[in-house]
Design a protein around this motif. Structure first.
Motif: not given
Length: 191
Positions: A65, A78, A83, A100-101, A103, A118
């Protein structure tokens, strides 16, 4: 919002998470403290005692995570391959299949509004990048690109982008390899 990766060291030193590995972020949620770690999503009591770890077996995409955000009644997490969100029962539900690392900030959005944001971001962001920073106007990537959302403007900087700060005169960009400034005319300079 600070990228989850840019504050990993500080959180690792102060986090009560009990799992081995890096702690990227932690937030209070549903009467618990939830830690985003390299081993998964760790749920702790409000006093910091381990309750459970949510990993691949529970539906967490990827092996770790990387970022958390609370929107409405749900917690969003994410990972490098997707996600997910959860409610107060900590049952994971897929939201987006993206790399994606980070949010974007929820900014008091309801759950439905945040999911809509999103979805819109996923539609406008090129799918060939791993995003490390998302602001209201810019996106930063793991491969050193800064994109202005809603335009064709993009800049290449040295190193992964860890932070983007908007100012009246332009945008400050911090990367693993340096600091840069993009002025309001779009000119890029190193700091």
């Amino acid at each position: 919002m600070l990228s989850a990766l840019s504050i990993a060291a500080a959180l690792a030193l102060s986090s009560p998470a009990t799992q081995e590995g890096a702690v990227y972020e932690r937030v209070p949620f549903a009467g618990h403290l939830v830690a985003c770690t390299s081993e998964g999503l760790e749920v702790l009591s409000s006093e910091g005692q381990p309750v459970r770890v949510l990993g691949a077996e529970e539906g967490l995409p990827g092996t770790s995570c990387l970022a958390l955000e609370v929107a409405g009644e749900r917690l969003f997490a994410a990972t490098d391959v997707g996600i997910v969100s959860t409610d107060d029962t900590f049952t994971l539900e897929p939201v987006l299949d993206v790399s994606w690392h980070t949010l974007p900030d929820a900014e008091d959005a309801s759950t439905a509004e945040y999911v809509e944001r999103l979805d819109l971001l996923a539609k406008v962001l090129p799918a060939d990048a791993t995003y490390t920073v998302l602001t209201s106007r810019y996106a930063g990537t793991l491969d050193g690109r800064v994109l202005e959302l809603g335009t064709e403007r993009a800049w290449t900087v040295a190193g992964p982008v860890w932070r983007i700060d908007e100012e009246p005169r332009g945008v400050q960009v911090a990367t693993e390899d340096g600091a840069f400034f993009i002025d309001s005319w779009g000119r890029l300079a190193s700091r």
